[in-house]
Motif scaffolding. Structure first.
Motif, mmCIF file in Angstrom:
data_model
loop_
_atom_site.group_PDB
_atom_site.id
_atom_site.type_symbol
_atom_site.label_atom_id
_atom_site.label_comp_id
_atom_site.label_asym_id
_atom_site.label_seq_id
_atom_site.Cartn_x
_atom_site.Cartn_y
_atom_site.Cartn_z
ATOM 1 N N ALA A 236 3.870 5.450 1.615
ATOM 2 C CA ALA A 236 4.815 4.870 2.391
ATOM 3 C C ALA A 236 5.058 3.376 1.428
ATOM 4 C CB ALA A 236 4.203 3.129 2.592
ATOM 5 N N SER A 237 4.782 3.282 0.014
ATOM 6 C CA SER A 237 4.090 2.499 -1.149
ATOM 7 C C SER A 237 5.196 2.851 -2.144
ATOM 8 C CB SER A 237 2.917 2.489 -2.090
ATOM 9 O OG SER A 237 2.500 3.064 -2.088
ATOM 10 N N ASN A 238 5.565 4.730 -1.803
ATOM 11 C CA ASN A 238 6.058 5.161 -2.843
ATOM 12 C C ASN A 238 7.559 5.493 -2.247
ATOM 13 O OD1 ASN A 238 4.742 6.000 -5.274
ATOM 14 N ND2 ASN A 238 3.584 6.967 -4.330
ATOM 15 N N ARG A 239 7.669 5.274 -1.300
ATOM 16 C CA ARG A 239 9.412 5.121 -0.672
ATOM 17 C C ARG A 239 10.036 4.350 -0.713
ATOM 18 N NH1 ARG A 239 7.300 4.381 4.738
ATOM 19 N NH2 ARG A 239 6.977 6.723 4.917
ATOM 20 N N THR A 240 11.208 5.025 -0.946
ATOM 21 C CA THR A 240 12.212 4.152 -1.185
ATOM 22 C C THR A 240 12.639 3.157 -0.289
ATOM 23 O OG1 THR A 240 13.230 5.622 -3.028
ATOM 24 C CG2 THR A 240 15.049 3.684 -2.556
ATOM 25 N N LEU A 241 12.419 1.895 -0.217
ATOM 26 C CA LEU A 241 13.537 1.165 0.969
ATOM 27 C C LEU A 241 14.980 0.658 0.832
ATOM 28 C CD1 LEU A 241 10.698 -1.316 0.685
ATOM 29 C CD2 LEU A 241 11.281 -0.085 2.117
ATOM 30 N N PRO A 242 16.011 0.428 1.698
ATOM 31 C CA PRO A 242 16.949 -0.347 1.913
ATOM 32 C C PRO A 242 17.159 -1.190 0.891
ATOM 33 C CG PRO A 242 16.138 0.069 3.553
ATOM 34 C CD PRO A 242 15.431 0.479 2.839
ATOM 35 N N ASN A 243 18.590 -1.105 0.510
ATOM 36 C CA ASN A 243 18.931 -2.569 -0.552
ATOM 37 C C ASN A 243 17.894 -2.937 -0.899
ATOM 38 O OD1 ASN A 243 20.928 -3.055 1.916
ATOM 39 N ND2 ASN A 243 19.635 -3.553 3.475
ATOM 40 N N GLY A 244 16.931 -2.561 -2.172
ATOM 41 C CA GLY A 244 16.243 -2.920 -3.395
ATOM 42 C C GLY A 244 15.082 -3.477 -2.728
ATOM 43 N N ALA A 245 14.562 -3.949 -1.051
ATOM 44 C CA ALA A 245 13.712 -4.595 -0.724
ATOM 45 C C ALA A 245 12.013 -4.471 -0.982
ATOM 46 C CB ALA A 245 13.446 -4.297 0.809
ATOM 47 N N ILE A 246 11.454 -5.283 -1.392
ATOM 48 C CA ILE A 246 10.037 -4.764 -1.751
ATOM 49 C C ILE A 246 8.705 -4.220 -0.617
ATOM 50 C CG2 ILE A 246 8.341 -5.983 -3.357
ATOM 51 C CD1 ILE A 246 10.785 -7.869 -4.396
ATOM 52 N N PHE A 247 8.269 -3.769 -1.109
ATOM 53 C CA PHE A 247 7.129 -3.125 -0.141
ATOM 54 C C PHE A 247 6.227 -4.022 -0.015
ATOM 55 C CE2 PHE A 247 3.264 -0.373 0.638
ATOM 56 C CZ PHE A 247 3.871 -0.144 2.158
ATOM 57 N N SER A 248 5.868 -4.336 1.276
ATOM 58 C CA SER A 248 4.624 -5.119 0.951
ATOM 59 C C SER A 248 4.077 -4.390 2.211
ATOM 60 C CB SER A 248 5.384 -6.553 1.433
ATOM 61 O OG SER A 248 3.780 -7.446 2.479
ATOM 62 N N PRO A 249 2.454 -4.092 1.678
ATOM 63 C CA PRO A 249 1.374 -3.243 2.401
ATOM 64 C C PRO A 249 1.077 -4.269 3.633
ATOM 65 C CG PRO A 249 1.079 -3.488 0.094
ATOM 66 C CD PRO A 249 1.661 -4.810 0.095
ATOM 67 N N GLN A 250 1.184 -5.680 3.537
ATOM 68 C CA GLN A 250 0.406 -6.593 4.700
ATOM 69 C C GLN A 250 1.632 -6.629 5.605
ATOM 70 O OE1 GLN A 250 0.180 -6.978 2.069
ATOM 71 N NE2 GLN A 250 -2.037 -7.852 1.423
ATOM 72 N N ASN A 251 3.081 -6.223 5.862
ATOM 73 C CA ASN A 251 3.674 -6.596 6.576
ATOM 74 C C ASN A 251 3.820 -4.963 6.499
ATOM 75 O OD1 ASN A 251 4.839 -9.016 6.387
ATOM 76 N ND2 ASN A 251 6.513 -8.440 5.090
ATOM 77 N N TRP A 252 3.692 -3.616 5.497
ATOM 78 C CA TRP A 252 3.565 -2.186 6.102
ATOM 79 C C TRP A 252 2.524 -2.072 7.852
ATOM 80 C CZ3 TRP A 252 -0.497 1.252 5.669
ATOM 81 C CH2 TRP A 252 -0.469 2.589 6.149
ATOM 82 N N ILE A 253 1.286 -2.785 7.167
ATOM 83 C CA ILE A 253 0.729 -2.357 8.277
ATOM 84 C C ILE A 253 0.606 -3.579 9.517
ATOM 85 C CG2 ILE A 253 -1.435 -4.529 7.693
ATOM 86 C CD1 ILE A 253 -2.116 -1.000 7.714
#
Length: 587
Positions: A519-536
């Motif tokens: 998940a952390s290596n996945r490209t997010l739309p609109n340049g969004a920042i990956f947040s592990p806490q929000n992912w979980i």
């Protein structure tokens, strides 16, 4: 030794020196670790101090009490701090009201934490701004603090933004530090000055009682209000400043009717193990407030105003009650001042009582804890002790396949209670969930035996439920029943019979680890920042865990020595169709 000297000595330890570049950050990390009970990984994750930190040194999101802590630290040797640090806190408050703009101008670490704050705001978490310092406030700073508290109160009335501001100065920091050195359930011993109070000691039903009209400015001196340790025997902790009754309490304190506070308020009930009065000094041993948590937290949120109110009192009832069962009954029967939410009353629900009765009949060595603050008898086997709150979180993770909402008691006990808690739920399944979770939690220690991603270890409040969910998925996917949920007891018995409990827990944990990495290596739309806490906390985490487990099971036979491991795993997880049922809807 002053608190400054104590901290200065402790932050010389290798952990602080190697992980934080200056004493300012080390002080904040020390506070998070020692006072807010964050572990070292969580503390490091919470700190946002640095270039473009926008006057925010750390952000801690406590899902258990639904509070966001915004922290500014000032590590100063002696003397006093003026109003400038308070204005920095005020600046962070103003910027938080526009999260989109703040995120665009802040540093990368703060950007990530702000995405977690946004999710917390959606869930209506309270915001607590804390200025922590090893000094004391100047008179002008105290005046500014009072002004800011009033401003926050006004905004919470007119806007959907509930927040309070607290100063943890030298004296309060010392008190919290001493309290933190005690046990997990600290006993509060406190000497109360009654010289400005109106009080009357009486004996009722063989019990020593003190009835007192206590000035509000004395209330805020009582230890253990903000950290909740004063309310261990209460049925609930603070409901936050957004609670309707709490808003009215605050309006009275800040308004021109404050002298009538005594007449508007139903009073506060406190119990202690032992009570002694010597002239105007009252010594309280084992102090606990069983009714008044909301009121005292609200009074504390207006502390600077309360300090100046000479003729504003609240009724206190102090009871000397050393008997635990009697204390529990007093706590239950005195909590009616604030509106009690359904989750606070579930302990008396017939379904819960039936589950408790059937569980304790099946496992006489065990105990089903239904009330907040209730302690199981010492002779009970800890491995067979289950808490109602924990059971709700296990049920929604396993039977609803929604570990992403296991952290939220509100949803479990309000919205989904009827779905999750069944009177005929087997006690064997309760204990099986308990067993699995105990095995899971063994791997969430600081030793990190599974080599979990450091970010996962910062999420101990909710990520272990995804680990439990992954255990259930191994059985479901292994039986080609990804749309069904296995019986917890059937899975536990099969794993035990084949000596595979440890292996399944390790495999599910590593699959969770893999899912986060992907998940952390996945490209997010609109340049969004990956947040592990929000992912979980999202459903995407469930899809990623599912994919990781499917891939592991598919790849296992091709690994070196994997064929034998695969066969043993298949033999273990193969269950009959009767051991599966459809998941309970919870979304």
């Amino acid at each position: 030794m002053t608190i400054y000297e104590k901290i200065q000595d402790e932050i010389k330890a290798d952990y602080y020196q190697q992980n934080y570049p200056n004493d300012g950050q080390r002080f904040v990390a020390w506070y998070l670790f020692n006072i807010l009970h964050q572990d070292r990984n969580q503390a490091k994750d919470a700190i946002t101090d640095g270039a473009d930190d926008k006057q925010i040194d750390a952000i801690v999101i406590n899902d258990d009490i639904q509070t966001v802590y915004i922290i500014q630290g000032k590590f100063i040797s002696g003397g006093a701090v003026d109003a400038e640090p308070l204005r920095e806190v005020l600046s962070s408050w103003m910027q938080l009201r526009d999260l989109v703009r703040l995120q665009t101008v802040s540093n990368q670490k703060l950007q990530r934490k702000l995405s977690e704050v946004a999710k917390a705001f959606e869930d209506e978490y309270e915001v607590c701004f804390e200025l922590i310092t090893t000094a004391s406030l100047t008179t002008s700073a105290q005046n500014d603090l009072e002004t800011f508290q009033k401003q926050l109160a006004d905004i919470s009335e007119n806007e959907d933004f509930d927040a309070i501001i607290t100063v943890v100065d030298e004296a309060e920091l010392s008190r919290r530090y001493e309290l933190a050195l005690e046990t997990d359930n600290p006993q509060i011993n406190y000497t109360m000055d009654l010289s400005e109070s109106k009080f009357m000691p009486v004996g009722i039903a063989g019990t020593q009682v003190v009835i007192a009209a206590l000035p509000l400015k004395e209330c805020i001196k009582i230890p253990g209000i903000k950290d909740g340790s004063l309310f261990q025997k209460n049925v609930r902790q603070s409901l936050g400043t957004s609670n309707a009754v709490n808003k009215k309490i605050r309006q009275t304190i800040l308004g021109d009717k404050h002298k009538d506070f005594f007449f508007f308020h139903n009073g506060i009930t406190a119990i202690c193990n032992r009570l002694e009065i010597d002239n105007s000094k009252m010594q309280l041993y084992g102090l606990s407030v069983v009714n008044g948590c909301q009121s005292l937290n609200t009074i504390l949120s207006c502390s600077e105003t309360a300090k100046k109110l000479d003729e504003t009192y609240v009724l206190f009832r102090f009871y000397e009650i050393p008997q635990r069962d009697r204390a529990d009954l007093i706590s239950i029967n005195t909590n009616s001042q604030s509106a009690v939410k359904p989750r606070d009353l579930r302990s008396n629900d017939k379904r819960v009582l039936n589950l408790k009765r059937s569980f304790e009949q099946k496992f006489p060595q065990g105990y089903f804890v239904t009330k907040r603050g209730e302690m199981p008898p010492a002779e009970k086997n800890k491995k067979f002790v289950i808490d109602l709150s924990d059971l709700g979180k296990y049920l929604i993770a396993w039977h609803s396949q929604r570990p992403n909402i296991s952290y939220g008691e509100t949803k479990i006990f309000d919205k989904y209670f009827e779905i999750l808690f069944k009177r005929d739920y087997k006690p064997e399944n309760i204990q099986a969930l308990n067993n699995w979770m105990q095995e899971v939690l063994k791997n969430w220690s600081d030793k990190n035996p599974l080599g979990l991603n450091e970010t996962l270890l910062t999420m101990k409040a909710y990520a272990p439920y995804h680990h439990l969910y992954a255990v259930s998925l191994i059985f479901a996917i292994g039986n080609n029943k990804s749309d069904r949920v296995p019986s917890p007891n059937a899975t536990w018995e099969a794993a035990q019979l084949n000596g595979m409990v440890d292996q399944i827990v390790k495999t599910s944990g590593r699959c969770l680890n893999t899912a986060l990495r992907v998940a952390s290596n996945r490209t997010l739309p609109n340049g969004a920042i990956f947040s592990p806490q929000n992912w979980i906390k999202s459903k995407q985490s469930l899809n990623d865990i599912n994919a990781a487990i499917e891939q592991y099971i598919d790849m296992l036979p091709t690994m070196e020595g994997g064929e034998q491991q695969y066969q043993k795993l298949k033999d273990t997880i193969s269950l009959g169709q009767e051991q599966f049922e459809y998941r309970l809807q919870a979304d």
